[in-house]
Write an enzyme that holds these catalytic residues in place. Structure first.
Site, mmCIF file in Angstrom:
data_model
loop_
_atom_site.group_PDB
_atom_site.id
_atom_site.type_symbol
_atom_site.label_atom_id
_atom_site.label_comp_id
_atom_site.label_asym_id
_atom_site.label_seq_id
_atom_site.Cartn_x
_atom_site.Cartn_y
_atom_site.Cartn_z
ATOM 1 N N ARG A 26 -3.357 18.223 -16.936
ATOM 2 C CA ARG A 26 -3.318 18.727 -18.327
ATOM 3 C C ARG A 26 -4.709 18.691 -18.975
ATOM 4 N NH1 ARG A 26 2.780 17.785 -20.278
ATOM 5 N NH2 ARG A 26 3.606 19.219 -18.724
ATOM 6 N N ASP A 104 -9.152 1.779 -1.535
ATOM 7 C CA ASP A 104 -10.591 1.834 -1.226
ATOM 8 C C ASP A 104 -10.926 2.784 -0.070
ATOM 9 O OD1 ASP A 104 -9.437 0.121 0.541
ATOM 10 O OD2 ASP A 104 -10.744 -1.588 0.113
ATOM 11 N N GLY A 105 -9.987 2.956 0.876
ATOM 12 C CA GLY A 105 -10.219 3.919 1.963
ATOM 13 C C GLY A 105 -10.343 5.326 1.384
ATOM 14 N N SER A 106 -9.517 5.607 0.393
ATOM 15 C CA SER A 106 -9.548 6.932 -0.254
ATOM 16 C C SER A 106 -10.865 7.115 -1.002
ATOM 17 C CB SER A 106 -8.392 7.054 -1.252
ATOM 18 O OG SER A 106 -7.234 6.455 -0.745
ATOM 19 N N ASP A 128 -1.349 -3.130 -4.799
ATOM 20 C CA ASP A 128 -1.931 -4.385 -4.320
ATOM 21 C C ASP A 128 -2.898 -5.045 -5.306
ATOM 22 O OD1 ASP A 128 -0.567 -4.002 -1.932
ATOM 23 O OD2 ASP A 128 -2.231 -2.918 -0.996
ATOM 24 N N ARG A 155 16.736 -16.589 -7.570
ATOM 25 C CA ARG A 155 16.835 -17.946 -8.113
ATOM 26 C C ARG A 155 18.282 -18.247 -8.519
ATOM 27 N NH1 ARG A 155 13.482 -21.786 -9.660
ATOM 28 N NH2 ARG A 155 11.571 -20.614 -9.907
ATOM 29 N N ARG A 163 19.560 -24.012 -2.293
ATOM 30 C CA ARG A 163 18.752 -23.299 -1.291
ATOM 31 C C ARG A 163 17.293 -23.193 -1.696
ATOM 32 N NH1 ARG A 163 23.057 -18.658 0.379
ATOM 33 N NH2 ARG A 163 23.951 -19.875 2.061
ATOM 34 N N GLU A 188 8.066 -22.513 -7.155
ATOM 35 C CA GLU A 188 7.633 -23.872 -6.840
ATOM 36 C C GLU A 188 6.369 -23.858 -5.979
ATOM 37 O OE1 GLU A 188 10.905 -23.128 -7.259
ATOM 38 O OE2 GLU A 188 10.950 -24.474 -8.982
ATOM 39 N N ILE A 251 10.518 -1.713 -1.414
ATOM 40 C CA ILE A 251 11.130 -1.651 -2.755
ATOM 41 C C ILE A 251 10.039 -1.824 -3.811
ATOM 42 C CG2 ILE A 251 12.460 -3.180 -4.290
ATOM 43 C CD1 ILE A 251 14.636 -3.169 -2.280
HETATM 44 O O1 F6P Z 1 -1.370 -0.739 0.131
HETATM 45 C C1 F6P Z 1 -0.045 -0.718 -0.283
HETATM 46 C C2 F6P Z 1 0.844 -1.357 0.762
HETATM 47 O O2 F6P Z 1 2.168 -1.296 0.282
HETATM 48 C C3 F6P Z 1 0.484 -2.786 1.153
HETATM 49 O O3 F6P Z 1 0.921 -3.723 0.231
HETATM 50 C C4 F6P Z 1 1.152 -2.883 2.493
HETATM 51 O O4 F6P Z 1 0.498 -3.828 3.309
HETATM 52 C C5 F6P Z 1 1.009 -1.498 3.065
HETATM 53 O O5 F6P Z 1 0.774 -0.631 1.967
HETATM 54 C C6 F6P Z 1 2.217 -1.008 3.815
HETATM 55 O O6 F6P Z 1 1.900 0.205 4.384
HETATM 56 P P1 F6P Z 1 2.960 1.248 4.952
HETATM 57 O O7 F6P Z 1 3.693 1.838 3.792
HETATM 58 O O8 F6P Z 1 2.112 2.229 5.651
HETATM 59 O O9 F6P Z 1 3.890 0.471 5.815
#
Ligand code: F6P
Length: 319
Positions: A26, A104-106, A128, A155, A163, A188, A251
């Site tokens: 946009r 960072d790779g990107s 991350d 919890r 547990r 904990e 998830i």
């Molecule tokens: O970088 C994001 C991430 O979800 C990391 O936390 C995890 O180690 C990795 O990607 C999992 O990668 P993929 O989705 O390729 O299994």
């Protein structure tokens, strides 16, 4: 002057990437710049998998997790010949500039393209929170919320059954998701790359808590550190708690982005366009002290990670 801008999302997806795509689109259209969505990260770029974007292309995506563009990891993008091919394709398609949303790779790919004359801006999109040059990444807040909701539920059931729940969270060598959720959930024990892993110490602490009369315990562990199922078995065998492990897994990558991530992504998207319009490339956008900033990618990548010592100290004081 930029006439046509490409956007791609690369690496692991994160909630808020769509909000960033929308903001870039946009703001660029508002500046009279044509916009092209590039499918599946750098892979789509070298295959010229492009979709022309108008204002409507990014309607109704703000609240959606994932990325409408698709994402992929392309390790080959480190190779100069592959980057050259990408440049050729961008030039053939008259794409003058690129916004890359990812980790960072990107960023390294974006820097390599900028060095070949195509101005690129990187936006930090990852759950991350492991990118230097920014206090927070797009998606971290939402993932943290997901972890907290899950641990709160664990919890409840743990305390009904005396547990200990061992919960593995993502983070890819960065302990932020673990330590933030540890504080937010009153765990904990927190184990991360920063704390190191000492199995006997964990078991000893659990025995101590059991002896104190604690009804349940939560151990949050960053991924790639230990076999959480094995640890849960040892907890059952050697402490008064019965151990159960849960790997939260992907998830954590999904779900509707939190308002904070939507706003962060929108602010960063706006900044990316403003930088490109003013002729800047090879930068990445960040947030520092609630101000949107940008830094040369190389500088950001070589910065030391902000110390989390104060957070770990706080966690220890609250246990
Ligand atoms: O970088 C994001 C991430 O979800 C990391 O936390 C995890 O180690 C990795 O990607 C999992 O990668 P993929 O989705 O390729 O299994």
């Amino acid at each position: 002057m930029i006439r046509k801008l490409g956007i791609l999302t690369s690496g692991g997806d994160s909630p808020g990437m769509n909000a960033a795509i929308r903001a870039v689109t946009r703001c660029a259209l508002g500046n009279g710049i044509e916009v092209v969505g590039i499918k599946d990260g750098y892979k789509g770029l070298i295959n010229a998998d492009f979709v022309p974007f108008n204002k409507g292309s990014v309607s109704e995506i703000l609240s959606r997790g994932g990325t409408i563009l698709g994402s992929a990891r392309l390790p080959e993008f480190k190779e100069p010949a592959v980057v050259d091919k990408a440049c050729e394709i961008l030039r053939e398609n008259e794409i003058d500039a690129l916004v890359v949303i990812g980790g960072d790779g990107s960023y390294r790919g974006a820097k390599a393209l900028t060095d070949r004359g195509i101005n690129c801006i990187g936006l930090p999109g990852t759950i991350d929170n492991d990118i230097t040059g920014t206090d927070e990444t797009i998606g971290f807040d939402t993932a943290l919320q997901t972890v907290v909701e899950a641990v709160d539920k664990l919890r409840d059931t743990s305390s009904s059954h005396h547990r200990c729940s061992v919960v593995e969270v993502m983070g890819n060598h960065c302990g932020d998701l673990a330590v933030y959720s540890g504080i937010a959930c009153g765990a904990e024990i927190v184990v991360t790359p920063e704390t190191g892993y000492d199995e006997e110490d964990i078991l000893e602490r659990l025995r101590y808590l059991d002896n104190l009369g604690k009804n349940h315990a939560i151990v949050i562990i960053s991924e790639k550190i230990c076999d959480v199922e094995g640890l849960a078995r040892k907890i059952s065998a050697t402490t008064g708690f019965s151990g159960r492990s849960t790997v939260l897994g992907h998830i954590q990558r999904g779900g509707s982005p939190s308002p904070k991530d939507r706003v962060l992504a929108s602010r960063m998207g706006e900044k990316a366009v403003d930088l490109l319009v003013s002729g800047v490339g090879g930068h990445c956008v960040g947030i520092m002290n609630n101000e949107i900033i940008s830094l040369p990618i190389n500088e950001a990548l070589s910065m030391p990670k902000t110390s989390r010592k104060a957070l770990y100290r706080l966690f220890d004081r609250l246990v």
